[in-house]
Write a protein that holds these residues in place. Structure first.
Motif, PDB file in Angstrom:
ATOM      1  N   THR A 111       0.855  -1.180   0.000  1.00 10.72           N
ATOM      2  CA  THR A 111       0.000   0.000   0.000  1.00 10.72           C
ATOM      3  C   THR A 111       0.891   1.230   0.000  1.00 10.72           C
ATOM      4  OG1 THR A 111      -0.152  -0.030   2.409  1.00 10.72           O
ATOM      5  CG2 THR A 111      -1.962  -1.084   1.194  1.00 10.72           C
ATOM      6  N   ALA A 112       0.414   2.279  -0.639  1.00  9.32           N
ATOM      7  CA  ALA A 112       1.124   3.554  -0.614  1.00  9.32           C
ATOM      8  C   ALA A 112       1.090   4.093   0.812  1.00  9.32           C
ATOM      9  CB  ALA A 112       0.469   4.534  -1.582  1.00  9.32           C
ATOM     10  N   ALA A 113       2.012   4.978   1.133  1.00  5.88           N
ATOM     11  CA  ALA A 113       2.140   5.489   2.499  1.00  5.88           C
ATOM     12  C   ALA A 113       0.846   6.080   3.039  1.00  5.88           C
ATOM     13  CB  ALA A 113       3.268   6.520   2.555  1.00  5.88           C
ATOM     14  N   SER A 114       0.065   6.740   2.197  1.00  6.17           N
ATOM     15  CA  SER A 114      -1.165   7.390   2.662  1.00  6.17           C
ATOM     16  C   SER A 114      -2.375   6.448   2.701  1.00  6.17           C
ATOM     17  CB  SER A 114      -1.484   8.600   1.782  1.00  6.17           C
ATOM     18  OG  SER A 114      -1.757   8.156   0.460  1.00  6.17           O
ATOM     19  N   MET A 115      -2.232   5.234   2.190  1.00  6.55           N
ATOM     20  CA  MET A 115      -3.367   4.300   2.142  1.00  6.55           C
ATOM     21  C   MET A 115      -3.537   3.621   3.500  1.00  6.55           C
ATOM     22  SD  MET A 115      -5.888   2.817   0.948  1.00  6.55           S
ATOM     23  CE  MET A 115      -6.393   2.422  -0.687  1.00  6.55           C
ATOM     24  N   THR A 116      -4.738   3.671   4.036  1.00  8.05           N
ATOM     25  CA  THR A 116      -5.004   3.137   5.374  1.00  8.05           C
ATOM     26  C   THR A 116      -5.465   1.684   5.369  1.00  8.05           C
ATOM     27  OG1 THR A 116      -7.253   4.022   5.257  1.00  8.05           O
ATOM     28  CG2 THR A 116      -5.568   5.390   6.337  1.00  8.05           C
ATOM     29  N   TRP A 117      -5.713   1.118   4.213  1.00 13.81           N
ATOM     30  CA  TRP A 117      -6.207  -0.264   4.143  1.00 13.81           C
ATOM     31  C   TRP A 117      -5.149  -1.267   4.594  1.00 13.81           C
ATOM     32  CZ3 TRP A 117      -8.721  -0.967  -1.327  1.00 13.81           C
ATOM     33  CH2 TRP A 117      -9.889  -0.196  -1.409  1.00 13.81           C
ATOM     34  N   ASN A 118      -5.621  -2.414   5.041  1.00 19.22           N
ATOM     35  CA  ASN A 118      -4.792  -3.603   5.190  1.00 19.22           C
ATOM     36  C   ASN A 118      -5.011  -4.409   3.913  1.00 19.22           C
ATOM     37  OD1 ASN A 118      -4.110  -2.908   7.871  1.00 19.22           O
ATOM     38  ND2 ASN A 118      -6.041  -3.746   8.575  1.00 19.22           N
ATOM     39  N   PHE A 119      -3.937  -4.753   3.245  1.00 20.73           N
ATOM     40  CA  PHE A 119      -4.031  -5.397   1.933  1.00 20.73           C
ATOM     41  C   PHE A 119      -3.008  -6.514   1.875  1.00 20.73           C
ATOM     42  CE2 PHE A 119      -2.649  -5.106  -2.680  1.00 20.73           C
ATOM     43  CZ  PHE A 119      -3.750  -5.803  -3.183  1.00 20.73           C
ATOM     44  N   LYS A 123      -8.932  -4.718   3.645  1.00 20.25           N
ATOM     45  CA  LYS A 123      -9.809  -4.338   4.757  1.00 20.25           C
ATOM     46  C   LYS A 123      -9.584  -2.868   5.083  1.00 20.25           C
ATOM     47  CE  LYS A 123     -11.359  -5.338   9.370  1.00 20.25           C
ATOM     48  NZ  LYS A 123     -11.324  -6.211  10.523  1.00 20.25           N
ATOM     49  N   ASN A 124     -10.695  -2.175   5.285  1.00 24.96           N
ATOM     50  CA  ASN A 124     -10.653  -0.777   5.699  1.00 24.96           C
ATOM     51  C   ASN A 124     -10.823  -0.745   7.217  1.00 24.96           C
ATOM     52  OD1 ASN A 124     -11.000   1.893   6.256  1.00 24.96           O
ATOM     53  ND2 ASN A 124     -12.855   2.153   5.021  1.00 24.96           N
ATOM     54  N   PRO A 125      -9.758  -0.514   7.973  1.00 27.56           N
ATOM     55  CA  PRO A 125      -9.857  -0.530   9.432  1.00 27.56           C
ATOM     56  C   PRO A 125     -10.346   0.792  10.029  1.00 27.56           C
ATOM     57  CG  PRO A 125      -7.596  -0.164   8.807  1.00 27.56           C
ATOM     58  CD  PRO A 125      -8.385  -0.346   7.517  1.00 27.56           C
TER      59      PRO A 125
END
Length: 172
Positions: free
Chosen positions: A52-60, A82-84
């Motif tokens: 994930t990119a640094a600003s992406m909050t997802w767990n992937f 997953k969007n936590p």
């Protein structure tokens, strides 16, 4: 050069026209898939990577770290996102294949890349990648020593003005 991400829809067709430089072939000839012959004496390990990119909050993450396939057979793998957070987040992914020359033979039938995905708060989704390795892989002398291919995805948070990196081959 960068690719703009529109908030309502992502438009980029260059990835459909090329399948080298680490980018897989997108789309396929349905008749070819139905009639292609499996090469039974050339097993290939497919590894799956997720970033994930640094600003992406997802767990992937990939649901499987690797699978073994034969050229000419279709395979299905899954990634989980997953969007936590407590708010909806829209994501968009890019991908590449290593070694880069193997991208010519890595054909995706179905994929989640380059399409916006929205995940509601605490939502988790399973995203399929349906693909095959073209049997012509075994006839290419450059692929003779290739026994492992890595398919890697990176998710970015899609927001107005986001510029996705354009692969080198499409800049020319």
């Amino acid at each position: 050069m960068q690719l703009p991400v529109k908030s309502d829809h992502v438009v980029w067709e260059a990835h459909r026209a090329y399948s080298y430089g680490g980018t897989t072939a997108v789309g396929h000839d349905a008749e070819k898939v139905e009639n292609m012959k499996t090469v039974k004496d050339r097993e290939i390990k497919i590894r799956f990577n997720a970033d994930t990119a640094a600003s992406m909050t997802w767990n992937f993450r990939p649901q499987q770290s690797e699978i073994k396939v034969l050229p000419g057979e279709t395979a299905l793998a899954f990634y989980t996102a997953k969007n936590p957070t407590n708010h909806p987040v829209i994501g968009i992914s890019t991908y590449n294949v290593v070694p880069f020359d193997a991208g010519l033979y890595f054909n995706k039938i179905q994929c989640f890349c380059f399409e916006e995905q929205i995940l509601n708060p605490h939502e988790e989704v399973h995203m399929p990648v349906f693909f095959y390795i073209d049997p012509e892989f075994v006839d290419d002398p450059k692929m003779e020593g290739v026994h492992t291919i890595t398919l890697s995805y990176t998710f970015f948070e899609a927001r107005e003005g986001l510029q996705l990196p354009l692969p080198n081959f499409a800049r020319q």
